[in-house]
Design an enzyme around this catalytic site. Structure first.
Site, PDB file in Angstrom:
ATOM      1  N   TYR A   1      13.635   4.674  -0.822  1.00 39.42           N
ATOM      2  CA  TYR A   1      14.685   3.906  -1.488  1.00 39.42           C
ATOM      3  C   TYR A   1      14.222   2.466  -1.747  1.00 39.42           C
ATOM      4  CZ  TYR A   1      18.887   0.982  -1.260  1.00 39.42           C
ATOM      5  OH  TYR A   1      19.821   0.015  -1.467  1.00 39.42           O
TER       6      TYR A   1
ATOM      7  N   ALA B   1       0.822  -1.210   0.000  1.00 44.32           N
ATOM      8  CA  ALA B   1       0.000   0.000   0.000  1.00 44.32           C
ATOM      9  C   ALA B   1       0.855   1.259   0.000  1.00 44.32           C
ATOM     10  CB  ALA B   1      -0.929  -0.024   1.216  1.00 44.32           C
TER      11      ALA B   1
ATOM     12  N   GLU C   1      -1.966   6.901  -2.495  1.00 41.58           N
ATOM     13  CA  GLU C   1      -2.968   7.543  -1.624  1.00 41.58           C
ATOM     14  C   GLU C   1      -3.995   8.289  -2.471  1.00 41.58           C
ATOM     15  OE1 GLU C   1      -0.969   9.896   1.343  1.00 41.58           O
ATOM     16  OE2 GLU C   1      -0.131   8.062   2.231  1.00 41.58           O
ATOM     17  N   PRO C   2      -5.159   8.589  -1.876  1.00 41.25           N
ATOM     18  CA  PRO C   2      -6.171   9.314  -2.652  1.00 41.25           C
ATOM     19  C   PRO C   2      -5.625  10.634  -3.212  1.00 41.25           C
ATOM     20  CG  PRO C   2      -7.124   8.488  -0.611  1.00 41.25           C
ATOM     21  CD  PRO C   2      -5.658   8.195  -0.540  1.00 41.25           C
TER      22      PRO C   2
ATOM     23  N   GLU D   1       8.784  -5.026 -10.205  1.00 46.22           N
ATOM     24  CA  GLU D   1       7.351  -4.825 -10.461  1.00 46.22           C
ATOM     25  C   GLU D   1       7.129  -4.384 -11.912  1.00 46.22           C
ATOM     26  OE1 GLU D   1       5.388  -2.043  -7.836  1.00 46.22           O
ATOM     27  OE2 GLU D   1       3.515  -2.165  -8.955  1.00 46.22           O
TER      28      GLU D   1
ATOM     29  N   THR E   1       2.913   5.338 -14.030  1.00 41.17           N
ATOM     30  CA  THR E   1       2.265   5.574 -15.333  1.00 41.17           C
ATOM     31  C   THR E   1       3.296   5.703 -16.463  1.00 41.17           C
ATOM     32  OG1 THR E   1       2.366   7.961 -15.078  1.00 41.17           O
ATOM     33  CG2 THR E   1       0.404   6.880 -14.183  1.00 41.17           C
TER      34      THR E   1
ATOM     35  N   GLY F   1     -18.378  -6.882 -34.217  1.00 36.60           N
ATOM     36  CA  GLY F   1     -19.331  -6.746 -33.108  1.00 36.60           C
ATOM     37  C   GLY F   1     -19.082  -7.762 -31.995  1.00 36.60           C
TER      38      GLY F   1
ATOM     39  N   GLN G   1     -10.982  -5.069 -32.761  1.00 42.92           N
ATOM     40  CA  GLN G   1     -11.528  -4.634 -34.041  1.00 42.92           C
ATOM     41  C   GLN G   1     -11.673  -5.806 -35.024  1.00 42.92           C
ATOM     42  OE1 GLN G   1     -12.533  -1.584 -34.352  1.00 42.92           O
ATOM     43  NE2 GLN G   1     -13.030  -1.494 -36.526  1.00 42.92           N
TER      44      GLN G   1
END
Ligand code: FAD
Length: 381
Positions: free
Chosen positions: A229, A126, A129-130, A238, A361, A336, A332
């Site tokens: 660190y 964790a 944070e928000p 990760e 990101t 459908g 694609q």
């Protein structure tokens, strides 16, 4: 080419894992996608089979194997079309257990690592944070030392396994510096809320709250003030896992599309005969193969004890952006049907979207690469 990295022993491991996934996991994936969580028994089964301890020391129940066994585990799990399942069962060993193996005390290893390897305890990491995830240094959760405890206050969000985890490794500020604390889900003052999300449905992603949680001082992981660190160091693995998973998911999307293109006809012939689609497949195959070889080469660097921060960031950037593109273009090809839940592409498409966000990101990957490439910034191992 894969023989360059994978021995016969690796391939046997891959075959037996593939069989297990087909028999014991794939038939239940839809159920777990609906439930929004991977059942405890699956963690137990993976623990029993040794999948969570591939990179861990034998004295705690691990098998201390090279990186390629973990890469195979990640690839095969990434190919069965449930990004959420992959996230849940890969985050546990690759995030939570990795930190424990590298930093935990003997007592902490007995309490968390050993049962974690056996799949008896599920872990989460964790950090986000928000108020923000990219800017790790500005996190707001605090832990204040009071006698033999740390008083923990704050909140985290988007935490994989956050709702189901038995323990969490929580980044918090102690005296202004980032430190890591081991928090048990039963600790008073801790609560979690499951979040609804676009994809990764089989993994529980949660917002966590810490209200005056009294964490025993011996639950500090590593040293006070060294958390930033540690986070940076573990990001290499990760990010490689995310890159490698992105390549595997891309390959799978392409294979399933090729199959469909041979069967589906339009204007009197299989759509696989249309040159514009053939060229699209050719382009994607070329990009996937090049990215795959680059990702493997960075894995090799890490396996040989190097610290490839820039290369892991490049691998993560290119592979996850590519997976996003491949799944969009492959959807694609299905017309459908690509949009329908009965077909594989809808889930592949939405699950791939997370790759360019989680674990840092694409913009942050470019920032790291630019700093290292242009400003000659170095990261110490
Ligand atoms: C399904 C899921 C699972 C996750 N699992 C975990 C987990 O287990 N543990 C955990 O700690 N976190 C987890 N995360 C959080 C993830 O790591 C963060 O979402 C990510 O790091 C981005 O942080 P943010 O969402 O706060 O975006 P922000 O940091 O608010 O960024 C918003 C936008 O601004 C851009 N941006 C920010 N800074 C810059 C800059 N300097 N230059 C250019 N652009 C910039 C970002 O790229 C992004 O596009 C998970 C997220 C999701 C969605």
């Amino acid at each position: 080419m894969s023989d360059y990295y994978f021995s016969e022993e690796h391939e046997l491991f891959r075959q037996s894992l593939r069989q297990l996934l087909l028999k014991e996991i794939v038939p239940y994936l839809n159920e777990w996608e609906q439930a929004g969580q991977v059942p405890t028994e699956v963690f137990r089964r993976f623990g029993e089979l040794g999948y969570f301890g591939l990179r861990q020391a034998q004295e705690y129940g691990g098998s201390n194997l090279d990186i390629w066994f973990s890469i195979i585990l990640n690839e095969e799990i990434s190919r069965i079309n449930s990004g959420g399942f992959a996230a849940s069962v890969v985050a546990h060993p690759s995030l939570a257990l990795e930190y424990l193996g590298a930093r935990a005390t003997e007592k902490q290893k007995e309490k968390y690592l050993r049962p974690g390897i056996l799949g008896l305890k599920r872990g989460g990491l964790a950090i986000t944070e928000p108020g923000g995830g990219s800017d790790v240094r500005s996190l707001k959760t605090t832990a204040i030392r009071e006698g033999e405890f740390y008083r923990l206050n704050g909140s985290k969000t988007f935490i994989t396994n956050g709702y189901s985890a038995d323990f969490l490794i929580v980044a918090a500020k102690i005296n202004g510096g980032i430190s890591m604390l081991l928090v048990d889900r039963e600790m008073e003052g801790f609560s979690a809320r499951k979040l609804a999300k676009l994809g990764w449905h089989a993994s529980d992603t949660a917002e966590l709250f810490f209200e005056d949680v009294m964490v025993p001082a011996d639950q500090l992981l590593g040293e006070e003030g060294q958390g930033f660190y540690y986070i940076m160091q573990h990001f290499v693995w990760e990010r490689l896992i995310l890159a490698n998973g992105g390549v595997a998911a891309s390959e799978e999307a392409l294979e399933r599309s090729l199959q469909y293109m041979k069967e589906r006809t339009a204007f009197g012939r299989p759509i696989a005969k249309f040159q514009v689609l053939r060229h699209r497949i050719a382009q994607l195959s070329a990009e996937i193969e090049c990215t795959k070889q680059f990702v493997y080469s960075v894995c090799r660097q890490l396996n040989e004890g190097e610290y490839p921060v820039k290369e892991a960031s490049m691998a993560k950037l290119l592979a996850t952006e590519l997976c996003d593109k491949v799944t969009t273009q492959c959807l694609q090809m299905f017309g459908g049907y690509g949009y329908m839940e009965e077909y594989p592409m809808a889930r592949m498409f939405r699950d791939a979207r997370l790759g360019t966000i989680g674990g840092g990101t694409s913009e942050i990957m470019r920032e790291i690469i630019a700093k290292m490439q242009m400003d000659h910034m170095q990261y110490q191992q």
